[in-house]
Scaffold this active site. Structure first.
Site, mmCIF file in Angstrom:
data_model
loop_
_atom_site.group_PDB
_atom_site.id
_atom_site.type_symbol
_atom_site.label_atom_id
_atom_site.label_comp_id
_atom_site.label_asym_id
_atom_site.label_seq_id
_atom_site.Cartn_x
_atom_site.Cartn_y
_atom_site.Cartn_z
ATOM 1 N N GLY A 21 40.101 44.823 40.786
ATOM 2 C CA GLY A 21 40.762 43.833 39.940
ATOM 3 C C GLY A 21 41.538 44.469 38.803
ATOM 4 N N SER A 143 37.478 40.429 53.086
ATOM 5 C CA SER A 143 36.956 41.703 53.581
ATOM 6 C C SER A 143 36.922 41.635 55.095
ATOM 7 C CB SER A 143 35.537 41.942 53.045
ATOM 8 O OG SER A 143 34.875 42.955 53.792
ATOM 9 N N TYR A 168 26.848 37.860 52.562
ATOM 10 C CA TYR A 168 28.145 38.426 52.205
ATOM 11 C C TYR A 168 29.172 38.161 53.311
ATOM 12 C CZ TYR A 168 31.746 41.710 50.773
ATOM 13 O OH TYR A 168 32.942 42.262 50.408
#
Length: 286
Positions: A21, A143, A168
């Site tokens: 980020g 991802s 996740y």
């Protein structure tokens, strides 16, 4: 790319205090953008803002919030709307991994709350400003774990059975489903929505509660991982490349648009996830 490609543009990057980020914010500031970043810790976020200012020499707004809390997401959105007259790009970058099950302030499983519900809610709250600023872009960091994901509608919060990797993977598939459904809903608005895989990047990701495999493997793999700057390259491109102004509803990896997991093209599942997510965060489903 011309350093002034983003001149006059305002970009909000969540999770901009470190890692991918921060590197994304630095890269966009160097291209002339006005940056706004979010972070949980004021000291670290202010320090990141100083580095970003040094890269671009421009103004950087700092917003402090734990995005796993819906109350804090709503407060953040209010502060952003008061401070930023326009939002040309929203980069939904914040995310996390927990090996053991954690519960958010709202009583939700933390991975699902932070990785999926936070960008879902924040995007929804900022969508009118993005439309007003069009042409605008929404970039969501997913991802390749999405390829291993499955949306377990009967146990979204991992209450019956929890695995850090399963939670996740589910959240990253949710990012892609959200992006595709959002793109469909934004047809004709001149606001695009795309998702991306940044690569395997050397950051502190997952360090709060790592799994045993992470603890054993990461020290050996770290020399082969991307730097945050390299990991941010695709986010920067999706936010700034003039050639992508009309590209929407795509998943990018290794610098190009690619097909995501078969499950990510299930329109019924995407619509169901949207309805369930809207109910969990208190937004209208339509």
């Amino acid at each position: 790319m011309n350093s002034q490609t983003m001149a006059g543009k305002t970009v909000l990057v969540t999770g901009g205090s470190s890692g991918i980020g921060k590197a994304t914010a630095v890269g966009l500031a160097a291209r002339g953008a006005r940056l706004a970043i979010t972070g949980r810790d004021r000291g670290r976020t202010e320090a990141a803002a100083r580095d970003i200012r040094a890269a671009g020499g421009g103004r950087v707004e700092v917003f402090i919030a734990d995005l796993s809390s819906q109350a804090q997401v709503r407060r953040l959105a209010g502060e952003v709307l008061r401070s930023l007259p326009r939002i040309d790009v929203l980069v939904n970058n914040v995310g996390g991994y927990w090996n053991t099950r954690h519960v958010s302030a709202d009583g939700l499983e933390r991975t699902f709350a932070l990785n999926h519900l936070a960008p879902f809610l924040l995007t929804g709250l900022l969508l009118d400003r993005l439309r007003e600023s069009a042409p605008a872009r929404i970039v969501t960091v997913a991802s390749n774990a999405q390829a291993l994901g499955r949306i377990d509608f009967e146990d979204l919060q991992g209450e019956r059975s929890y695995s850090g990797s399963r939670a996740y993977n589910q959240s990253k598939l949710a990012n892609v489903l959200f992006t595709y459904e959002l793109s469909r809903r934004l047809t004709g608005s001149q606001v695009t929505a795309n998702a991306l895989h940044p690569g395997v990047v050397s950051t502190s990701f997952g360090a709060e509660d790592p799994g045993r495999m992470q603890q054993l493997a990461v020290p050996f793999l770290r020399p082969f991982m991307k730097t945050p700057a390299r990991g941010a390259a695709l986010s920067i491109r999706l936010a700034s490349d003039a050639g992508l102004e009309h590209v929407t509803g795509c998943y990018f990896a290794n610098g190009v648009a690619r097909r995501s997991a078969k499950a990510s093209y299930d329109g019924a599942a995407a619509a169901r996830l949207w309805r369930v997510s809207a109910g969990l965060v208190g937004l209208p489903a339509e």
